[in-house]
Write a protein that holds these residues in place. Structure first.
Motif, PDB file in Angstrom:
ATOM      1  N   THR A 138       7.503   2.371 -29.039  1.00 13.20           N
ATOM      2  CA  THR A 138       7.911   3.760 -28.782  1.00 13.20           C
ATOM      3  C   THR A 138       7.052   4.713 -29.606  1.00 13.20           C
ATOM      4  O   THR A 138       6.532   5.708 -29.096  1.00 13.20           O
ATOM      5  N   GLN A 139       6.894   4.385 -30.887  1.00 15.84           N
ATOM      6  CA  GLN A 139       6.077   5.236 -31.762  1.00 15.84           C
ATOM      7  C   GLN A 139       4.624   5.246 -31.304  1.00 15.84           C
ATOM      8  O   GLN A 139       3.974   6.296 -31.305  1.00 15.84           O
TER       9      GLN A 139
ATOM     10  N   THR B 282      14.682   2.662 -39.387  1.00 18.63           N
ATOM     11  CA  THR B 282      16.109   2.598 -39.003  1.00 18.63           C
ATOM     12  C   THR B 282      16.639   3.974 -38.586  1.00 18.63           C
ATOM     13  O   THR B 282      17.723   4.069 -38.043  1.00 18.63           O
ATOM     14  N   VAL B 283      15.879   5.020 -38.865  1.00 23.77           N
ATOM     15  CA  VAL B 283      16.363   6.382 -38.586  1.00 23.77           C
ATOM     16  C   VAL B 283      15.970   6.823 -37.168  1.00 23.77           C
ATOM     17  O   VAL B 283      15.299   6.080 -36.442  1.00 23.77           O
TER      18      VAL B 283
ATOM     19  N   VAL C 224      11.177   9.095 -37.516  1.00 26.45           N
ATOM     20  CA  VAL C 224      10.148   8.072 -37.774  1.00 26.45           C
ATOM     21  C   VAL C 224       8.783   8.645 -37.393  1.00 26.45           C
ATOM     22  O   VAL C 224       7.803   8.532 -38.134  1.00 26.45           O
ATOM     23  N   PHE C 225       8.755   9.293 -36.227  1.00 24.77           N
ATOM     24  CA  PHE C 225       7.494   9.866 -35.738  1.00 24.77           C
ATOM     25  C   PHE C 225       6.928  10.878 -36.734  1.00 24.77           C
ATOM     26  O   PHE C 225       5.744  10.820 -37.092  1.00 24.77           O
TER      27      PHE C 225
ATOM     28  N   ILE D 121       5.344   9.266 -39.664  1.00 21.46           N
ATOM     29  CA  ILE D 121       4.026   8.677 -39.386  1.00 21.46           C
ATOM     30  C   ILE D 121       2.952   9.779 -39.294  1.00 21.46           C
ATOM     31  O   ILE D 121       1.853   9.635 -39.827  1.00 21.46           O
ATOM     32  N   VAL D 122       3.319  10.890 -38.660  1.00 23.41           N
ATOM     33  CA  VAL D 122       2.361  12.003 -38.539  1.00 23.41           C
ATOM     34  C   VAL D 122       2.001  12.543 -39.936  1.00 23.41           C
ATOM     35  O   VAL D 122       0.845  12.905 -40.194  1.00 23.41           O
ATOM     36  N   ASP D 123       2.990  12.553 -40.849  1.00 16.51           N
ATOM     37  CA  ASP D 123       2.715  12.976 -42.235  1.00 16.51           C
ATOM     38  C   ASP D 123       1.637  12.099 -42.858  1.00 16.51           C
ATOM     39  O   ASP D 123       0.799  12.564 -43.629  1.00 16.51           O
ATOM     40  N   ILE D 124       1.666  10.811 -42.516  1.00 11.88           N
ATOM     41  CA  ILE D 124       0.701   9.867 -43.081  1.00 11.88           C
ATOM     42  C   ILE D 124      -0.681  10.082 -42.435  1.00 11.88           C
ATOM     43  O   ILE D 124      -1.710  10.132 -43.104  1.00 11.88           O
TER      44      ILE D 124
END
Ligand code: AMP
Length: 214
Positions: A15-16, A198-199, A204-205, A208-211
């Motif tokens: 999904t991500q 788990t959230v 979660v997305f 990941i974008v922050d990273i």
């Protein structure tokens, strides 16, 4: 940007990966999807892969590695890609590192979507896949508008053989034995990043974008 999505089966990495592919405009390469398309089309590769997939086992490395490395030659991979479900073993990871080194390239990030086994088992028993287009839903967390009918193409939904509880348990064991060692492998390479899977999927997305950066 070249990204690897890591995590147990059912952690939500697919999904991500799809959401990230849309945001960064790079292809989402899912080896599971490639195998399922081959099974649907009745190809020899599909026939071989199905034997392993239905049992919750990994398809042998030699059937996977060249397939993915070849896929990189497609012009849509010029700006990078998101790998989902590959690599899944240390030999696959090493083959990927070597193939990229040969052309002076490397993976930028390996994102580990962390979800405990208990959550995975709960999630996967509710997962449904469309027999037509392969889109996946969840009876509780991501239901279709009309029960058991795909929102995207109107075909029927099924519980995939590899999502059945006994297969899920097997797949989790296989994950811990064969895929989890990749966390140490990419930590050593200095590119591993962890997110809590788990959230809510949008949270979660964002993590990941922050990273990865905007
Ligand atoms: P997935 O949709 O990524 O969960 O993959 C479904 C199934 O396809 C797995 O349980 C494996 O049997 C097979 N598979 C997908 N990717 C790989 C891979 N990189 N190596 C070996 N088997 C794979």
């Amino acid at each position: 940007m070249k990204i690897i999505m890591l995590g147990a089966p059912g952690a939500g990495k697919g999904t991500q990966a799809k959401m990230l592919a849309a945001k960064y405009d790079i292809p989402h390469i899912s080896t599971g999807d490639i195998f399922r398309a081959n099974i649907k089309n009745g190809t020899p590769l599909g026939e071989k892969a199905k034997e392993y997939m239905d049992k919750g086992l990994l398809v042998p490395d030699e059937l996977v590695v060249d397939l993915v490395i070849d896929r990189f030659k497609n012009p849509d991979c010029e700006k990078g890609y998101i790998l989902d479900g590959f690599p899944r073993t240390i030999p696959q990871a090493k083959a990927l590192t070597e193939a990229l080194e040969k052309i002076g390239e490397k993976v930028d990030f390996a994102i580990n979507v962390e979800v405990p086994d208990e959550n995975i088992i709960r999630r996967m028993s509710g997962r449904r896949a469309c027999v037509g287009c392969g889109a996946t839903y969840h009876i509780k967390y991501n239901p279709t508008k009309v029960e058991n009918i795909c929102d995207a193409c109107g075909k029927e939904l099924i519980l995939r053989d590899d999502d059945k509880p006994e297969t899920v348990e097997k797949r989790l064991n296989v994950y811990h034995e064969q895929t989890q060692p990749l966390i140490a492998y990419y930590t050593e390479q200095g590119i591993l990043k962890e997110v809590d899977g788990t959230v809510d999927m949008n949270v979660v997305f964002d993590a990941i974008v922050d990273i990865l950066g905007e």
